[in-house]
Write an enzyme that holds these catalytic residues in place. Structure first.
Site, short mmCIF file in Angstrom:
data_model
loop_
_atom_site.label_atom_id
_atom_site.label_comp_id
_atom_site.label_asym_id
_atom_site.label_seq_id
_atom_site.Cartn_x
_atom_site.Cartn_y
_atom_site.Cartn_z
N ASN A 95 0.85 -1.19 0.00
CA ASN A 95 0.00 0.00 0.00
C ASN A 95 0.89 1.25 0.00
O ASN A 95 1.94 1.25 0.62
CB ASN A 95 -0.91 0.01 1.22
CG ASN A 95 -1.82 -1.19 1.26
OD1 ASN A 95 -2.32 -1.65 0.24
ND2 ASN A 95 -2.03 -1.73 2.44
N SER A 103 -1.66 2.16 6.53
CA SER A 103 -1.97 2.45 7.93
C SER A 103 -0.73 2.77 8.77
O SER A 103 -0.85 3.34 9.85
CB SER A 103 -2.73 1.29 8.56
OG SER A 103 -1.97 0.10 8.48
N VAL A 104 0.44 2.37 8.29
CA VAL A 104 1.69 2.64 9.00
C VAL A 104 2.68 3.24 8.01
O VAL A 104 2.93 2.63 6.97
CB VAL A 104 2.28 1.34 9.62
CG1 VAL A 104 3.60 1.64 10.33
CG2 VAL A 104 1.29 0.68 10.56
N HIS A 108 5.97 -1.83 3.91
CA HIS A 108 5.90 -3.24 4.26
C HIS A 108 5.14 -3.98 3.17
O HIS A 108 4.31 -3.41 2.47
CB HIS A 108 5.26 -3.48 5.64
CG HIS A 108 3.91 -2.85 5.80
ND1 HIS A 108 3.74 -1.48 6.00
CD2 HIS A 108 2.68 -3.39 5.81
CE1 HIS A 108 2.45 -1.22 6.11
NE2 HIS A 108 1.78 -2.37 6.01
N HIS A 110 2.66 -7.06 2.22
CA HIS A 110 1.67 -8.02 2.72
C HIS A 110 1.77 -9.28 1.87
O HIS A 110 1.81 -9.20 0.63
CB HIS A 110 0.25 -7.48 2.56
CG HIS A 110 -0.04 -6.26 3.36
ND1 HIS A 110 -0.74 -6.30 4.54
CD2 HIS A 110 0.25 -4.95 3.14
CE1 HIS A 110 -0.87 -5.07 5.02
NE2 HIS A 110 -0.26 -4.23 4.19
#
Length: 122
Positions: A95, A103-104, A108, A110
């Protein structure tokens, strides 16, 4: 965020706190460049997060110097799929920004598997 003199310091993200062992996480794998954890709010039966130890905010802020780390994250995704017997298939998602449900603010990857992934996503 806080200032020390003229220096702007960003608060640690949850991922940095996990990497630094300040908060617990279910760690599946770790090496010099990344840590792989199980998502605490899984969106599929298998939901791993591959987090680089280098704090890269998001894909849109990467540079050519980040290429080795970015490539490594995908190699680790494939290795995790083999380790967890995800031969039926898995999805890799990154994302970028609030409209992508980031969201962070720490890049990262997924890895989602264990159920049929519909298309188009979202």
């Amino acid at each position: 965020m806080c200032f020390v003199g003229n220096l702007l310091l960003m608060a640690k993200t949850i991922f940095q706190k996990i990497i630094d062992r300040e908060i617990p996480a279910k760690i599946e794998y770790e090496d010099d460049l990344c840590v792989v954890i199980h998502d605490v709010q899984p969106q599929s039966p298998v939901h791993l997060l591959i987090v680089p130890k280098k704090p890269i905010v998001r894909v849109s802020e990467t540079t050519a110097a980040d290429e080795p780390v970015l490539g490594h994250l995908l190699v680790v995704a494939g290795a995790m799929a083999k380790k967890l017997n995800l031969a039926a298939g898995f999805r890799v998602v990154i994302n970028n920004g609030p409209h992508a449900s980031e969201s962070v603010p720490h890049l990262h990857v997924h890895v989602l598997a264990g159920r049929q992934m519909d298309w188009p996503p979202g």
